[in-house]
Design a protein around this motif. Structure first.
Motif, PDB file in Angstrom:
ATOM      1  N   GLY A  57       0.820  -1.201   0.000  1.00 17.89           N
ATOM      2  CA  GLY A  57       0.000   0.000   0.000  1.00 17.89           C
ATOM      3  C   GLY A  57       0.856   1.254   0.000  1.00 17.89           C
ATOM      4  N   GLN A  58       1.916   1.265   0.803  1.00 16.98           N
ATOM      5  CA  GLN A  58       2.818   2.412   0.853  1.00 16.98           C
ATOM      6  C   GLN A  58       3.494   2.617  -0.502  1.00 16.98           C
ATOM      7  OE1 GLN A  58       3.146   4.507   3.466  1.00 16.98           O
ATOM      8  NE2 GLN A  58       1.708   3.313   4.661  1.00 16.98           N
ATOM      9  N   ARG A  59       3.958   1.518  -1.094  1.00 19.87           N
ATOM     10  CA  ARG A  59       4.646   1.594  -2.389  1.00 19.87           C
ATOM     11  C   ARG A  59       3.692   2.117  -3.466  1.00 19.87           C
ATOM     12  NH1 ARG A  59       4.583  -1.866  -6.539  1.00 19.87           N
ATOM     13  NH2 ARG A  59       3.619  -3.461  -5.270  1.00 19.87           N
ATOM     14  N   LEU A  60       2.471   1.618  -3.477  1.00 17.72           N
ATOM     15  CA  LEU A  60       1.508   2.041  -4.489  1.00 17.72           C
ATOM     16  C   LEU A  60       1.077   3.496  -4.294  1.00 17.72           C
ATOM     17  CD1 LEU A  60      -0.598  -1.210  -4.811  1.00 17.72           C
ATOM     18  CD2 LEU A  60       1.060  -0.289  -6.439  1.00 17.72           C
ATOM     19  N   MET A  61       0.967   3.941  -3.054  1.00 20.96           N
ATOM     20  CA  MET A  61       0.647   5.348  -2.805  1.00 20.96           C
ATOM     21  C   MET A  61       1.791   6.234  -3.297  1.00 20.96           C
ATOM     22  SD  MET A  61      -2.384   5.798  -1.663  1.00 20.96           S
ATOM     23  CE  MET A  61      -2.273   7.450  -0.995  1.00 20.96           C
ATOM     24  N   GLY A  62       3.021   5.794  -3.082  1.00 23.57           N
ATOM     25  CA  GLY A  62       4.163   6.539  -3.597  1.00 23.57           C
ATOM     26  C   GLY A  62       4.116   6.634  -5.107  1.00 23.57           C
ATOM     27  N   PHE A  63       3.824   5.508  -5.747  1.00 23.51           N
ATOM     28  CA  PHE A  63       3.730   5.477  -7.208  1.00 23.51           C
ATOM     29  C   PHE A  63       2.653   6.446  -7.691  1.00 23.51           C
ATOM     30  CE2 PHE A  63       1.950   3.821 -11.160  1.00 23.51           C
ATOM     31  CZ  PHE A  63       3.081   3.642 -11.924  1.00 23.51           C
ATOM     32  N   ALA A  64       1.485   6.405  -7.044  1.00 23.59           N
ATOM     33  CA  ALA A  64       0.378   7.273  -7.461  1.00 23.59           C
ATOM     34  C   ALA A  64       0.759   8.747  -7.328  1.00 23.59           C
ATOM     35  CB  ALA A  64      -0.860   6.963  -6.620  1.00 23.59           C
ATOM     36  N   HIS A  65       1.415   9.109  -6.246  1.00 29.63           N
ATOM     37  CA  HIS A  65       1.809  10.507  -6.058  1.00 29.63           C
ATOM     38  C   HIS A  65       2.895  10.921  -7.055  1.00 29.63           C
ATOM     39  CE1 HIS A  65      -0.517  10.271  -2.363  1.00 29.63           C
ATOM     40  NE2 HIS A  65      -0.510  11.597  -2.377  1.00 29.63           N
ATOM     41  N   ARG A  66       3.751   9.997  -7.418  1.00 28.27           N
ATOM     42  CA  ARG A  66       4.806  10.299  -8.391  1.00 28.27           C
ATOM     43  C   ARG A  66       4.219  10.493  -9.784  1.00 28.27           C
ATOM     44  NH1 ARG A  66       8.237   6.821 -11.345  1.00 28.27           N
ATOM     45  NH2 ARG A  66       7.468   5.032 -10.189  1.00 28.27           N
ATOM     46  N   LYS A  67       3.098   9.842 -10.069  1.00 30.39           N
ATOM     47  CA  LYS A  67       2.481   9.914 -11.397  1.00 30.39           C
ATOM     48  C   LYS A  67       1.421  11.007 -11.524  1.00 30.39           C
ATOM     49  CE  LYS A  67       4.690   6.574 -13.429  1.00 30.39           C
ATOM     50  NZ  LYS A  67       5.462   6.808 -14.634  1.00 30.39           N
ATOM     51  N   LEU A  68       1.119  11.715 -10.439  1.00 31.48           N
ATOM     52  CA  LEU A  68       0.167  12.820 -10.531  1.00 31.48           C
ATOM     53  C   LEU A  68       0.660  13.879 -11.510  1.00 31.48           C
ATOM     54  CD1 LEU A  68      -0.690  13.490  -6.755  1.00 31.48           C
ATOM     55  CD2 LEU A  68      -2.243  12.578  -8.498  1.00 31.48           C
ATOM     56  N   ALA A  69      -0.275  14.671 -12.009  1.00 38.11           N
ATOM     57  CA  ALA A  69       0.108  15.790 -12.884  1.00 38.11           C
ATOM     58  C   ALA A  69      -0.343  17.080 -12.216  1.00 38.11           C
ATOM     59  CB  ALA A  69      -0.541  15.645 -14.254  1.00 38.11           C
ATOM     60  N   PRO A  70       0.550  17.865 -11.668  1.00 35.95           N
ATOM     61  CA  PRO A  70       1.993  17.629 -11.534  1.00 35.95           C
ATOM     62  C   PRO A  70       2.279  16.626 -10.417  1.00 35.95           C
ATOM     63  CG  PRO A  70       1.420  19.663 -10.421  1.00 35.95           C
ATOM     64  CD  PRO A  70       0.152  19.144 -11.070  1.00 35.95           C
ATOM     65  N   PRO A  71       3.425  15.968 -10.481  1.00 36.25           N
ATOM     66  CA  PRO A  71       3.749  14.962  -9.465  1.00 36.25           C
ATOM     67  C   PRO A  71       3.954  15.588  -8.088  1.00 36.25           C
ATOM     68  CG  PRO A  71       5.590  15.277 -10.984  1.00 36.25           C
ATOM     69  CD  PRO A  71       4.460  16.104 -11.491  1.00 36.25           C
ATOM     70  N   ASP A  72       3.586  14.838  -7.064  1.00 35.16           N
ATOM     71  CA  ASP A  72       3.818  15.248  -5.676  1.00 35.16           C
ATOM     72  C   ASP A  72       5.003  14.412  -5.175  1.00 35.16           C
ATOM     73  OD1 ASP A  72       3.836  15.773  -2.969  1.00 35.16           O
ATOM     74  OD2 ASP A  72       1.681  15.464  -2.693  1.00 35.16           O
ATOM     75  N   LEU A  73       6.201  14.869  -5.497  1.00 40.90           N
ATOM     76  CA  LEU A  73       7.408  14.092  -5.208  1.00 40.90           C
ATOM     77  C   LEU A  73       7.686  13.961  -3.717  1.00 40.90           C
ATOM     78  CD1 LEU A  73       9.754  15.346  -8.069  1.00 40.90           C
ATOM     79  CD2 LEU A  73       8.167  13.412  -8.066  1.00 40.90           C
ATOM     80  N   ALA A  74       7.366  14.990  -2.952  1.00 41.85           N
ATOM     81  CA  ALA A  74       7.602  14.925  -1.504  1.00 41.85           C
ATOM     82  C   ALA A  74       6.739  13.839  -0.866  1.00 41.85           C
ATOM     83  CB  ALA A  74       7.338  16.276  -0.859  1.00 41.85           C
ATOM     84  N   SER A  75       5.470  13.781  -1.248  1.00 43.01           N
ATOM     85  CA  SER A  75       4.590  12.733  -0.716  1.00 43.01           C
ATOM     86  C   SER A  75       5.024  11.365  -1.201  1.00 43.01           C
ATOM     87  CB  SER A  75       3.138  12.992  -1.110  1.00 43.01           C
ATOM     88  OG  SER A  75       2.650  14.142  -0.459  1.00 43.01           O
ATOM     89  N   ALA A  76       5.387  11.255  -2.470  1.00 42.72           N
ATOM     90  CA  ALA A  76       5.841   9.976  -3.016  1.00 42.72           C
ATOM     91  C   ALA A  76       7.056   9.477  -2.228  1.00 42.72           C
ATOM     92  CB  ALA A  76       6.189  10.117  -4.491  1.00 42.72           C
ATOM     93  N   GLU A  77       7.981  10.372  -1.950  1.00 39.46           N
ATOM     94  CA  GLU A  77       9.186   9.973  -1.213  1.00 39.46           C
ATOM     95  C   GLU A  77       8.833   9.489   0.194  1.00 39.46           C
ATOM     96  OE1 GLU A  77      13.743  11.464  -0.480  1.00 39.46           O
ATOM     97  OE2 GLU A  77      12.260  12.949  -1.065  1.00 39.46           O
ATOM     98  N   ARG A  78       7.893  10.151   0.861  1.00 35.73           N
ATOM     99  CA  ARG A  78       7.478   9.715   2.202  1.00 35.73           C
ATOM    100  C   ARG A  78       6.888   8.304   2.154  1.00 35.73           C
ATOM    101  NH1 ARG A  78       5.820  15.085   2.595  1.00 35.73           N
ATOM    102  NH2 ARG A  78       3.661  14.555   2.149  1.00 35.73           N
TER     103      ARG A  78
END
Length: 102
Positions: A9-30
């Motif tokens: 779940g954590q990994r998939l949430m990171g992936f989803a945040h990284r793929k947002l437009a624009p990406p939310d890299l800080a959330s993805a990294e967390r």
């Protein structure tokens, strides 16, 4: 929840945040950090966090994730191959993010 399920779940949430437009890299990294805290050898989280570091222009950190994948996979694995390709594309593009490649 089981650790494996929580990790996924954590990994998939990171992936989803990284793929947002624009990406939310800080959330993805967390989320990736949380996944790796649960399971430091999780191949998917190592690959995805390495790709995140490329998006942030942090090549040394991406290469560190690749080195961890080499150790974890004890040979070749899909995640290692994909991150290696992403790093090669990044370097071939003048150490810049290649949109859509990750």
């Amino acid at each position: 929840a089981k650790a494996k399920d929580k990790n996924s779940g954590q990994r998939l949430m990171g992936f989803a945040h990284r793929k947002l437009a624009p990406p939310d890299l800080a959330s993805a990294e967390r989320y990736y950090d949380a996944a790796l805290k649960i399971s430091p050898a999780h191949r998917g989280a190592l690959e995805y966090s390495g790709e995140l570091y490329l998006m942030k222009g942090e090549l040394p950190r991406a290469e560190q994730r690749l080195a961890e994948l080499v150790r974890v996979c004890a040979g070749a694995c899909e995640e290692q191959t994909e991150l290696k390709r992403s790093i090669e594309r990044f370097k071939a593009n003048g150490n810049k993010h290649v949109a859509g490649a990750y």
